[in-house]
Scaffold this active site. Structure first.
Site: not given
Ligand code: URA
Length: 441
Positions: A82, A161, A168, A183, A187
């Site tokens: 990621h 999320d 947010r 967050s 995931k």
């Protein structure tokens, strides 16, 4: 327990319990807790912060708000990658094929681009016929057969999320380490990989502009992954300029293909080798970092990375004639050179401004519904540290629409920060974070 009590407790600086955090996340996802109370709690978290335990509980609650993907039918250790977001970040395209060519399964869920950042799925859709709409059964079959498949992130993955992130975004509570870490990790954990490598960007174009904050964010995410039983490591990488040279969908696919052939830009190639080597180590496919680096480099030299990419494209319905001859990929009608208006050394190329410039050319989406032009974007001709004389070419702009060109040009020229002295050299990779601690390079 009431939501008001939870807000007051956090506002007054006390840690929240696992049950209180779960009550908030469940209630907000189901709609029984309104936006105004959720927003108040997010702001209290923003100012009072969360400790490691609270952050882990928040991650778990968000992860459990939706489906947990089961990848156990895929043989071998599944490693997910990621990146915390960047401009010109086409890493998944090249890295996935390099790692898969070493025999390590890569089962990737990716997203589309929004605003100034691009998305892997849009980039892949520059290849005619390519589809990310695979059933889970076909996704698993392709990973077992080819070692690489990419699907769109399903709507029921960590739905809390999506709701919290949207809130947010409009309440000034994005840049809090616990909120970002929970967050991202919710995931990643829900997506089912056994091990996770994180590319935490730092600098002007990143969420974390400060290097120390970037290390803290990385440590927080590594600790969460570790506490949930998934081996997790992070590298901290520069985002004071876009990664590689190309920004824009088909232009990035071409750059990824050149990289698979061993002819990619130096920074992008090095990042792929470094991330790939960590993925091989996490998958127990190599025993030392040097051995792992060597294996990844070999995939480029031997052509196996490119062959794997072709098999991957074919496996998802794409026409491999476009890979064999990348000149066939979507191409803009016109190209113009963006010229330097003064001389100097390049100290920074503001990644966000470049992303917005590419968006203005039509490469990105202003909102979820907008369509994108896969052929447009830009290719940098100069990078940070280079000297330019007045009139030198900074970048080549690939465009179709003259009206879009003028607003893009204005943004892009401002993205280049020129000064008279040569800048200090900056590393591409600032350090490594593992469960054992932080190693600065
Ligand atoms: N990326 C995410 O998925 N979440 C954040 O909060 C920030 C970046």
């Amino acid at each position: 327990m009431t939501m008001v009590d939870i807000i007051l407790k956090k506002r007054n600086g006390y840690p929240l319990s696992k049950e209180e955090i779960a009550h908030f996340v469940e209630g907000y996802t189901k709609g029984s807790i309104p936006d105004y109370q959720a927003a108040a709690l997010l702001m209290a978290i923003y100012f009072q912060k969360m400790n490691k335990e609270e952050t882990a509980h928040l991650t778990e609650a968000i992860m459990k708000s939706g489906r947990l993907v089961d990848l156990s039918a895929i043989e071998g250790i599944k490693v997910d990658k990621h990146s915390t977001g960047g401009v010109g970040d086409k890493t998944t395209l090249a890295l996935g094929a390099m790692v898969a060519a070493c025999g390590v399964p890569v089962a990737k869920m990716s997203g589309r681009g929004l605003g100034h950042t691009g998305g892997t799925i849009d980039k892949l859709e520059s290849i005619p016929g390519f589809s990310v709409e695979l059933s889970i059964a076909d996704f698993i079959k392709n990973v077992n057969d080819i070692k690489l498949a990419v699907i769109g992130q399903s709507k029921d993955l960590a739905p809390a999320d999506k709701m919290l992130y949207a809130l947010r975004d409009v309440t000034g509570t994005v840049d809090n380490i616990s909120l970002i870490a929970s967050s991202v990790m919710s995931k990643k954990l829900a997506a089912g990989a056994d091990a996770i490598i994180l590319d935490v960007k730092t600098g002007d174009g990143a969420f974390m502009k400060d290097i120390e904050d970037s290390f803290l964010l990385a440590k927080e995410m590594v600790d969460i992954g570790t506490s949930m039983g998934r081996e997790t490591v992070a590298i901290i990488t520069d985002m004071d300029q876009p990664l590689g040279l190309a920004i824009g969908n088909s232009l990035e696919v071409k750059e990824a293909l050149q990289t698979l052939k061993g002819n990619g830009p130096e920074d992008f190639t090095e990042l792929c080798i470094n991330l790939g080597a960590h993925m091989l180590l996490l998958a127990k496919n190599a025993t030392t970092f040097e051995e792992a680096r060597g294996k990844i480099k070999d995939t480029m030299a031997s052509g196996t990375a490119l062959e794997t990419f072709k098999a991957f494209v074919k496996g998802q319905g794409g026409n491999i004639a476009y890979i064999e001859n990348m000149e066939l990929l979507p191409k803009s009608d016109k190209v113009m050179a963006l010229l330097a208006e003064k001389e100097g050394y390049i100290h920074g190329i503001e990644a966000e401004a470049v992303g917005l410039g590419a968006l203005a050319l039509g490469a990105g989406r202003e909102n979820k519904e907008s369509s994108i032009d896969l052929s447009v974007g830009l290719v940098l001709n100069k990078k940070v540290g280079d000297y330019v004389a007045e009139g030198d070419t900074l970048a080549y702009l690939h465009y179709n629409d003259e009206n879009r060109l003028s607003s893009a040009k204005e943004r892009l020229i401002k993205a280049f920060k020129l000064q008279s002295e040569k800048p200090k050299e900056r590393p591409l990779i600032y350090g490594l974070v593992t469960k054992n601690g932080i190693e600065r390079y």
